[in-house]
Motif scaffolding. Structure first.
Motif, PDB file in Angstrom:
ATOM      1  N   ARG A  29       0.826  -1.206   0.000  1.00  0.00           N
ATOM      2  CA  ARG A  29       0.000   0.000   0.000  1.00  0.00           C
ATOM      3  C   ARG A  29       0.864   1.260   0.000  1.00  0.00           C
ATOM      4  NH1 ARG A  29      -1.307   3.502   3.907  1.00  0.00           N
ATOM      5  NH2 ARG A  29      -3.349   4.555   3.878  1.00  0.00           N
ATOM      6  N   ASN A  30       1.860   1.292   0.883  1.00  0.00           N
ATOM      7  CA  ASN A  30       2.699   2.491   1.000  1.00  0.00           C
ATOM      8  C   ASN A  30       3.677   2.642  -0.160  1.00  0.00           C
ATOM      9  OD1 ASN A  30       1.454   3.353   3.342  1.00  0.00           O
ATOM     10  ND2 ASN A  30       2.865   2.263   4.683  1.00  0.00           N
ATOM     11  N   ILE A  31       4.130   1.538  -0.712  1.00  0.00           N
ATOM     12  CA  ILE A  31       4.990   1.612  -1.898  1.00  0.00           C
ATOM     13  C   ILE A  31       4.206   2.228  -3.060  1.00  0.00           C
ATOM     14  CG2 ILE A  31       6.166   0.230  -3.658  1.00  0.00           C
ATOM     15  CD1 ILE A  31       7.010  -1.678  -1.404  1.00  0.00           C
ATOM     16  N   ALA A  32       2.927   1.842  -3.164  1.00  0.00           N
ATOM     17  CA  ALA A  32       2.081   2.404  -4.218  1.00  0.00           C
ATOM     18  C   ALA A  32       1.904   3.911  -4.023  1.00  0.00           C
ATOM     19  CB  ALA A  32       0.721   1.703  -4.218  1.00  0.00           C
ATOM     20  N   LYS A  33       1.752   4.340  -2.768  1.00  0.00           N
ATOM     21  CA  LYS A  33       1.617   5.766  -2.484  1.00  0.00           C
ATOM     22  C   LYS A  33       2.903   6.521  -2.831  1.00  0.00           C
ATOM     23  CE  LYS A  33      -2.045   5.773   0.994  1.00  0.00           C
ATOM     24  NZ  LYS A  33      -2.861   6.817   0.324  1.00  0.00           N
ATOM     25  N   LEU A  34       4.053   5.904  -2.537  1.00  0.00           N
ATOM     26  CA  LEU A  34       5.334   6.549  -2.845  1.00  0.00           C
ATOM     27  C   LEU A  34       5.530   6.690  -4.353  1.00  0.00           C
ATOM     28  CD1 LEU A  34       7.676   4.783  -0.249  1.00  0.00           C
ATOM     29  CD2 LEU A  34       7.127   7.225  -0.332  1.00  0.00           C
ATOM     30  N   ASN A  35       4.947   5.761  -5.112  1.00  0.00           N
ATOM     31  CA  ASN A  35       5.103   5.791  -6.567  1.00  0.00           C
ATOM     32  C   ASN A  35       4.009   6.595  -7.266  1.00  0.00           C
ATOM     33  OD1 ASN A  35       7.403   4.163  -6.479  1.00  0.00           O
ATOM     34  ND2 ASN A  35       6.202   2.277  -6.518  1.00  0.00           N
ATOM     35  N   ASP A  36       3.099   7.154  -6.485  1.00  0.00           N
ATOM     36  CA  ASP A  36       2.002   7.930  -7.060  1.00  0.00           C
ATOM     37  C   ASP A  36       2.532   9.269  -7.576  1.00  0.00           C
ATOM     38  OD1 ASP A  36      -0.292   9.199  -7.774  1.00  0.00           O
ATOM     39  OD2 ASP A  36      -1.201   9.202  -5.773  1.00  0.00           O
ATOM     40  N   GLU A  37       2.647   9.396  -8.889  1.00  0.00           N
ATOM     41  CA  GLU A  37       3.215  10.602  -9.477  1.00  0.00           C
ATOM     42  C   GLU A  37       2.267  11.795  -9.410  1.00  0.00           C
ATOM     43  OE1 GLU A  37       4.503   9.687 -13.402  1.00  0.00           O
ATOM     44  OE2 GLU A  37       6.020   8.238 -12.752  1.00  0.00           O
ATOM     45  N   LEU A  38       0.996  11.547  -9.126  1.00  0.00           N
ATOM     46  CA  LEU A  38       0.035  12.640  -9.041  1.00  0.00           C
ATOM     47  C   LEU A  38       0.175  13.424  -7.743  1.00  0.00           C
ATOM     48  CD1 LEU A  38      -3.159  10.890 -10.473  1.00  0.00           C
ATOM     49  CD2 LEU A  38      -1.580  12.441 -11.655  1.00  0.00           C
ATOM     50  N   TYR A  39       0.850  12.809  -6.743  1.00  0.00           N
ATOM     51  CA  TYR A  39       1.016  13.503  -5.453  1.00  0.00           C
ATOM     52  C   TYR A  39       2.490  13.833  -5.278  1.00  0.00           C
ATOM     53  CZ  TYR A  39       0.116  14.801  -0.625  1.00  0.00           C
ATOM     54  OH  TYR A  39      -0.011  15.520   0.533  1.00  0.00           O
ATOM     55  N   GLU A  40       2.849  15.087  -5.436  1.00  0.00           N
ATOM     56  CA  GLU A  40       4.238  15.510  -5.363  1.00  0.00           C
ATOM     57  C   GLU A  40       4.466  16.431  -4.167  1.00  0.00           C
ATOM     58  OE1 GLU A  40       6.791  14.459  -6.873  1.00  0.00           O
ATOM     59  OE2 GLU A  40       5.747  13.183  -8.318  1.00  0.00           O
ATOM     60  N   VAL A  41       5.641  16.315  -3.557  1.00  0.00           N
ATOM     61  CA  VAL A  41       5.969  17.133  -2.379  1.00  0.00           C
ATOM     62  C   VAL A  41       7.281  17.910  -2.571  1.00  0.00           C
ATOM     63  CG1 VAL A  41       4.729  15.657  -0.771  1.00  0.00           C
ATOM     64  CG2 VAL A  41       7.136  15.155  -1.280  1.00  0.00           C
ATOM     65  N   HIS A  42       7.807  17.882  -3.795  1.00  0.00           N
ATOM     66  CA  HIS A  42       9.106  18.522  -4.037  1.00  0.00           C
ATOM     67  C   HIS A  42       9.067  20.025  -3.795  1.00  0.00           C
ATOM     68  CE1 HIS A  42      10.643  14.774  -5.519  1.00  0.00           C
ATOM     69  NE2 HIS A  42       9.784  14.722  -6.506  1.00  0.00           N
ATOM     70  N   GLN A  43       7.907  20.633  -4.012  1.00  0.00           N
ATOM     71  CA  GLN A  43       7.792  22.079  -3.877  1.00  0.00           C
ATOM     72  C   GLN A  43       7.570  22.537  -2.436  1.00  0.00           C
ATOM     73  OE1 GLN A  43       8.415  23.987  -6.520  1.00  0.00           O
ATOM     74  NE2 GLN A  43       8.734  22.071  -7.653  1.00  0.00           N
ATOM     75  N   ILE A  44       7.364  21.587  -1.526  1.00  0.00           N
ATOM     76  CA  ILE A  44       7.102  21.948  -0.123  1.00  0.00           C
ATOM     77  C   ILE A  44       8.408  22.372   0.541  1.00  0.00           C
ATOM     78  CG2 ILE A  44       6.324  21.105   2.123  1.00  0.00           C
ATOM     79  CD1 ILE A  44       4.384  19.274   0.658  1.00  0.00           C
ATOM     80  N   MET A  45       8.417  23.544   1.104  1.00  0.00           N
ATOM     81  CA  MET A  45       9.616  24.121   1.702  1.00  0.00           C
ATOM     82  C   MET A  45      10.036  23.374   2.967  1.00  0.00           C
ATOM     83  SD  MET A  45      10.082  28.039   3.104  1.00  0.00           S
ATOM     84  CE  MET A  45       9.385  28.682   1.593  1.00  0.00           C
ATOM     85  N   THR A  46      11.340  23.270   3.177  1.00  0.00           N
ATOM     86  CA  THR A  46      11.893  22.701   4.407  1.00  0.00           C
ATOM     87  C   THR A  46      12.722  23.763   5.106  1.00  0.00           C
ATOM     88  OG1 THR A  46      11.998  20.461   3.487  1.00  0.00           O
ATOM     89  CG2 THR A  46      13.372  20.916   5.403  1.00  0.00           C
TER      90      THR A  46
END
Length: 218
Positions: free
Chosen positions: A134-151
């Motif tokens: 389940r979680n591997i599928a979520k990690l591979n979900d290209e529709l949900y991206e977090v690269h733009q979220i500031m750290t």
């Protein structure tokens, strides 16, 4: 792994719910909880801050999302995938809004929705193991991206110096008070045991002494 989960109203920083069993294995957990509360207060005073952010603190990272004037925050290990952390928060947000939406603005006391902990614990278990299908599928979900979220670093967000010192001081005071309470509790238990068993020990001692004297005389 997910370590802490807290939900608060952004407009005034009022805590609404949290994971009750969270943080038991986290060293200095009270320090991190105080940092979270300080973050909530900052968000209340700075409405233009990003609605999604990651904040590094020690070996952990706070991830949060703001939606409908509510902040959903979790603290995870640094190695925990950022993508899963934010999807976990999305799940919490969707359910919290569905169940408690109409009451959020009128809540007047802290942790008014503490029963939401049941859903928090159930959902957290689904996200703990990053290697499930389940979680591997979520990690591979290209529709949900977090690269733009500031750290950012917690010192940048809270402010270096006075604010962080206040959090550390408050955490140290809470830890000290907890230790004092534990010591007093142990002392009271010890005194209670002495009061309970001392008369019995005296009676047995007298009986033993009489028996010993009797054997010596005979």
């Amino acid at each position: 792994m997910v370590k802490l989960t807290m939900i608060a109203r952004v407009t005034d920083g009022l805590p609404l719910a949290e994971g009750l069993d969270d943080g038991r294995e986290v060293k200095d957990v009270e320090l991190y909880k105080q940092q979270v509360k300080a973050l909530f207060k900052n968000l209340a005073n700075r409405p233009n801050d990003p609605s999604r952010m990651s904040v590094e603190t020690g070996p952990y990272v706070f991830h949060y999302i703001i939606e409908g004037r509510v902040c959903y925050l979790t603290m995870c290990d640094r190695a925990y995938p950022k993508k899963l952390a934010f999807q976990y928060l999305e799940d919490l947000k969707n359910e919290f809004e569905r169940v408690n939406g109409p009451q959020i603005e009128t809540a007047a006391r802290p942790y008014a929705f503490i029963k939401f902990d049941t859903f928090i614990q159930r959902t957290k278990k689904l996200y703990q193991d990053t290697h499930t299908q389940r979680n591997i599928a979520k990690l591979n979900d290209e529709l949900y991206e977090v690269h733009q979220i500031m750290t950012r670093n917690v010192q940048e967000v809270l402010g270096v110096g006075e604010k962080l010192d206040q959090v550390s001081e408050m955490s140290s005071r809470l830890t000290s008070e907890s230790r004092i309470y534990a010591d007093k509790a142990r002392d009271l238990n010890r005194q209670a045991l002495i009061r309970k068993w001392a008369p019995v020990a005296i009676v047995f001692g007298v009986v033993f002494l009489l028996f010993w004297v009797k054997t010596k005389i005979w």
